[in-house]
Design an enzyme around this catalytic site. Structure first.
Site, short mmCIF file in Angstrom:
data_model
loop_
_atom_site.label_atom_id
_atom_site.label_comp_id
_atom_site.label_asym_id
_atom_site.label_seq_id
_atom_site.Cartn_x
_atom_site.Cartn_y
_atom_site.Cartn_z
N LYS A 125 20.23 -15.64 5.52
CA LYS A 125 18.79 -15.62 5.76
C LYS A 125 18.23 -17.03 6.00
O LYS A 125 17.24 -17.19 6.70
CB LYS A 125 18.06 -14.99 4.57
C1 PLP Z 1 20.08 -9.39 4.33
C2 PLP Z 1 21.56 -9.35 4.13
C3 PLP Z 1 22.38 -8.49 4.87
C4 PLP Z 1 21.81 -7.46 5.83
O1 PLP Z 1 21.20 -8.03 6.96
P1 PLP Z 1 20.15 -7.15 7.81
O2 PLP Z 1 19.61 -8.09 8.83
O3 PLP Z 1 19.11 -6.71 6.83
O4 PLP Z 1 20.91 -6.01 8.39
C5 PLP Z 1 23.75 -8.58 4.69
N1 PLP Z 1 24.28 -9.45 3.82
C6 PLP Z 1 23.52 -10.30 3.09
C7 PLP Z 1 24.18 -11.22 2.13
C8 PLP Z 1 22.14 -10.29 3.22
O5 PLP Z 1 21.38 -11.12 2.51
#
Ligand code: PLP
Length: 478
Positions: A125
């Site tokens: 993120k």
């Molecule tokens: C948010 C997240 C995901 C999923 O990503 P999306 O964009 O919501 O599909 C997968 N792995 C981790 C560690 C995350 O923080």
């Protein structure tokens, strides 16, 4: 192409449209500051910028930041100058602990890990939210006024949003996580912040409840306008734009099209892969990897997008039933038919179920495959990768690895392509899951040291939009 007679050449200004077709076209900075479109839809560029095969091949060996500039400038033109964008990108990635930003690691047998967890909060993120924070404060300074960000988080968006937006002037950040459903490390990363503009809520409900409350705050237009409500969840197109970049750098580094396996929750990360391919990137296949919260796997495999009950798993950041960004993929698969998309999403919000028409389904299947795996398979994947390579992966990455192993025989049948699993978090965020799989927790990186001794600040609130509204208003007044 530039006509010599037209110097100085102004690049075309990108306009954005809503998937539901009832919102006026708008600019990148409005999209960035608004998050959700006023008709309840999600923003997409009016047309996808295009990169030729040779432009993409030429990215090989370039700095990540320079590739990011070339790609993002196509979206931000008219809203940010080249100098502003460059400055924002450099600042966003200054605190990453890998010079490549998103290193590609060969784990053998034609499989790779694309490590996306080298930012301040150790999850992917950060890659998008760090840029978003930089651009957000610049856009807000130009527009004037304040902004209130309310973010629902399944664990990682919250800390990444706090790291990106904590301490910025004229911004308040409310972060809502499902109480008891995030790891201890994830919770502490959010609740030990020293920034006074950050407010943590532990919601007595699931992530989907939290996401539903955010949507209902937006639909109360008077309240939303009054507090200048905005969203930095992956419904914000700026995040998708920033996430396209690593699909492109990874493909350029490999020198041939890859199959990308993406641990999926809200469908933002994998939709960025679709976006990259619509911009000209050759992608062999996009593989949706889910845990027991398998709405996306069922949608692709059974043709029915239906919300089930949310399950707590070892990969909590993917404990999501309603995958908001799927609306973008549906809109594209329906040939950008906004009327159909709006009707379909309304149906879904009423009945929690949507039968995908054959044309839409076959279009989605031409691009995506999907596999679900349970906690036992997640633990087995952590153990297998550790045994084979000595590397410790986190449980979200492990869901991807488990899917890649289900895919391996199929990939041999089709023309074999390199398989790139997006490694979305550092294992130290999920020490308990790792210890269950290999007997010992991973060692703690410097970024997490000391957090345990800091006091936590959070407010526990019931699953009720009215309570959340009251809390937000009282914090903003105080
Ligand atoms: C948010 C997240 C995901 C999923 O990503 P999306 O964009 O919501 O599909 C997968 N792995 C981790 C560690 C995350 O923080």
């Amino acid at each position: 192409m530039v006509w010599p007679g037209l110097w100085p050449y102004n690049p075309p200004v990108m306009q954005f449209i809503s998937t539901r077709g009832q919102a006026p076209q708008t600019s990148f900075s409005d999209v960035l500051l608004a998050g959700l479109a006023p008709d309840g839809g999600l923003y997409l560029p009016q047309s996808w910028p295009q990169f030729s095969k040779s432009e993409i091949a030429a990215f090989k060996g370039q700095r990540y930041q320079d590739v990011a500039f070339t790609i993002l400038s196509k979206f931000t033109s008219g809203s940010f100058s080249d100098a502003e964008l460059r400055e924002a990108i450099e600042a966003a990635y200054a605190d990453f602990d890998a010079p490549e930003i998103a290193p590609l690691v060969d784990i053998g047998n034609g499989q790779y890990l694309l490590e996306l967890f080298h930012g301040p909060t150790l999850a992917f993120k950060d890659i998008a939210l760090q840029i978003l924070g930089q651009l957000f404060s610049r856009a807000l300074a130009k527009r004037g006024g304040r902004a209130t960000i309310v973010a629902a988080t399944s664990g990682d968006t919250g800390s990444a949003a706090i790291a990106a937006l904590g301490g910025l002037p004229n911004i308040n950040v409310f972060v809502m996580h499902p109480k008891g459903r995030v790891s201890d490390v994830q919770r502490r990363q959010m609740t030990t912040t020293a920034h006074a503009n950050v407010h943590n809520i532990a919601l007595e409900g699931s992530f989907d409840d939290a996401q539903g409350i955010v949507k209902s705050l937006f639909s109360d237009t008077a309240f939303a306008n009054d507090i200048s409500l905005t969203a930095v969840n992956s419904i914000n197109f700026a995040r998708i734009a920033a996430q396209c970049v690593y699909y492109i750098t990874a493909t350029a580094a490999l020198g041939r099209p890859a199959t990308f396996v993406v641990p999926t929750g809200n469908f933002g990360d994998i939709f960025a892969g679709e976006a990259a391919s619509r911009m000209g990137l050759d992608v062999a296949r996009l593989v949706i990897a889910t845990n027991a919260n398998d709405i996306m796997a069922r949608a692709l495999n059974d043709g029915v997008y239906a919300a089930g009950n949310s399950h707590a798993t070892l990969s909590p950041s993917m404990d999501i039933q309603v995958a908001s960004n799927f609306e973008r993929a549906l809109f594209q698969a329906a040939g950008r038919d906004a009327d159909w998309t709006a009707a379909a999403m309304n149906d879904f919000s009423r009945s929690r179920k949507l039968e995908l028409p054959p044309g839409v389904l076959s279009d989605l299947r031409s691009r995506y495959s999907a596999f679900a795996c349970d906690d036992a398979q997640t633990r087995a994947a952590i153990a297998a990768v550790h045994k084979e390579t000595g590397r410790i992966i986190d449980p979200h990455t492990a869901v991807g690895v488990a899917a890649a192993r289900k895919l391996a025989p199929l990939n041999q049948l089709r023309a074999p392509s390199p398989v790139v699993v997006l490694s979305t978090a550092h294992p130290a965020k999920f020490p308990d899951a790792v210890a269950q799989a290999i007997g010992t927790p991973p060692s703690e990186p410097k970024r997490l040291a000391g957090m345990k001794n800091l006091p936590e600040k959070l407010k526990i609130l019931g699953n009720d939009a009215a309570l959340i509204k009251q809390f937000i208003s009282s914090r903003l007044a105080g």
